[in-house]
Design an enzyme around this catalytic site. Structure first.
Site, PDB file in Angstrom:
ATOM      1  N   ALA A  94     -24.812  -5.602 -30.988  1.00 39.81           N
ATOM      2  CA  ALA A  94     -25.683  -5.865 -29.569  1.00 39.81           C
ATOM      3  C   ALA A  94     -25.068  -5.246 -28.626  1.00 39.81           C
ATOM      4  O   ALA A  94     -23.675  -5.347 -28.450  1.00 39.81           O
ATOM      5  CB  ALA A  94     -25.942  -7.361 -29.502  1.00 39.81           C
ATOM      6  N   GLY A 126     -24.443  -7.119 -34.894  1.00 32.85           N
ATOM      7  CA  GLY A 126     -25.738  -6.881 -35.050  1.00 32.85           C
ATOM      8  C   GLY A 126     -26.182  -5.630 -36.110  1.00 32.85           C
ATOM      9  O   GLY A 126     -27.137  -5.678 -36.760  1.00 32.85           O
ATOM     10  N   GLU A 179     -25.585  -7.323 -39.408  1.00 34.27           N
ATOM     11  CA  GLU A 179     -26.778  -8.040 -39.501  1.00 34.27           C
ATOM     12  C   GLU A 179     -27.957  -7.199 -39.882  1.00 34.27           C
ATOM     13  O   GLU A 179     -28.900  -7.693 -40.695  1.00 34.27           O
ATOM     14  CB  GLU A 179     -26.991  -8.955 -38.509  1.00 34.27           C
ATOM     15  CG  GLU A 179     -25.805 -10.061 -38.239  1.00 34.27           C
ATOM     16  CD  GLU A 179     -25.784 -10.731 -36.853  1.00 34.27           C
ATOM     17  OE1 GLU A 179     -25.906 -10.053 -35.769  1.00 34.27           O
ATOM     18  OE2 GLU A 179     -25.808 -12.221 -36.805  1.00 34.27           O
ATOM     19  N   GLU A 235     -17.975 -11.171 -33.316  1.00 35.54           N
ATOM     20  CA  GLU A 235     -18.303 -11.866 -32.217  1.00 35.54           C
ATOM     21  C   GLU A 235     -17.404 -13.112 -31.588  1.00 35.54           C
ATOM     22  O   GLU A 235     -17.398 -13.189 -30.417  1.00 35.54           O
ATOM     23  CB  GLU A 235     -19.720 -12.581 -32.308  1.00 35.54           C
ATOM     24  CG  GLU A 235     -20.923 -11.684 -32.801  1.00 35.54           C
ATOM     25  CD  GLU A 235     -20.959 -11.092 -33.947  1.00 35.54           C
ATOM     26  OE1 GLU A 235     -20.013 -11.109 -34.836  1.00 35.54           O
ATOM     27  OE2 GLU A 235     -22.205 -10.854 -34.529  1.00 35.54           O
TER      28      GLU A 235
END
Ligand code: COA
Length: 257
Positions: free
Chosen positions: A63, A108, A111, A131
């Protein structure tokens, strides 16, 4: 454009295109991804989707962290929900998806790749759920989908340490199916997407659905679900064509019906 779209035969190629931020996912990218999926879902000419990243350094470095400082209890929830439903759309799309991981695949990026059907990587690819280094945790499905694919041991190591793993380790633990030289990766991904997209499409979609739904069921229920999908596939035109073509010793001509 934060997301480039290209069609090669029956394959839709979606390329994350923010090389200045290692293709990190920001709101623009996610909006453009939603729009691209709107088009692809409706387009009968598309049989499969390939995701990749611009350049040779990164697929998606997670992200976009510059969006995080202003998130709070409520906005973080809404942000997660929007992205999760987008990834779920990829996961449940009847058109199969292949991700060509051509470099950093972090947060992300992992993911998103976990929502695709098949993961291929370049030799220089590196994977991580970093993260924890930011004092946060994965929020786009990482704590759930990663352990279903590679098992809880490796999922815990990656998520709790935040350390990256290389392409060979990703191959060994089953996070990716194949590793290729950077220059050959996209061609391999598109070739595989073309082969799958050229199969009997309803059968591909029903097989995908049986695998996906069955994952969350006890074995006996999963097998019952498989039987229901197996019955449905017998109602398709392509089943008649596939079986007849085999018996007549000729190539099947599937119509996607
Ligand atoms: N969000 C926003 N910008 C990012 C980004 C992210 N997730 N990942 C990389 N970038 C930006 C960097 O800020 C840098 O921008 P700048 O040139 O304006 O300073 C540019 O991309 C290049 O990255 P840089 O860090 O200089 O490259 P590097 O080779 O030294 O390191 C990484 C590469 C991937 C190890 C490092 O960029 C990184 O750790 N990124 C964050 C990954 C992350 O935590 N993702 C999960 C987010 S939840």
């Amino acid at each position: 454009m934060a997301l480039l779209q290209e069609r090669r035969g029956s394959v839709a190629i979606l390329t994350f295109n923010r090389p200045e931020a290692l293709n990190a996912l920001n709101q623009d990218t996610l909006r453009e991804l939603a729009d691209a999926l709107d088009g692809i879902e409706k387009d009968d000419a598309v049989g499969a989707i390939v995701f990749t990243g611009t350049g040779e350094r990164a697929f998606v470095a997670g992200a976009d962290i510059s969006q995080f400082p202003n998130l709070d209890l409520w906005t973080s929830g809404a942000f997660a929900e929007r992205t999760l439903s987008l990834f779920r759309r990829i996961e449940t799309c009847p058109k199969p998806s292949i991700v060509a991981v051509n470099g950093f695949c972090l947060g992300g990026g992992v993911e998103l790749s976990l929502s695709c059907d098949i993961r291929l990587a370049s030799e220089n690819a590196r994977f991580g759920q970093p993260e924890i280094n930011l004092g946060i945790i994965p929020g786009w499905g990482g704590t759930q989908r990663l352990q279903r694919l590679v098992g809880p041991g490796w999922a815990r190591q990656m998520i709790l340490s935040g350390d990256m793993i290389d392409a060979q380790t990703a191959l060994r633990i089953g996070l990716v199916n194949e590793v290729h030289p950077q220059a050959a990766l996209l061609e391999r991904a598109v070739g595989l997407a073309e082969r799958i997209g050229g199969r009997a499409r309803k059968a591909v979609a029903l097989a995908k659905q049986a695998i996906l739904r069955g994952q969350d069921m006890p074995l006996e229920d999963g097998i019952k679900y498989e039987t229901a999908m197996w019955q449905l596939v017998f109602e398709t035109e392509d089943r008649k064509e596939g079986v007849t073509a085999f018996l007549e010793k000729r190539e099947a001509k599937f119509q996607g019906r």
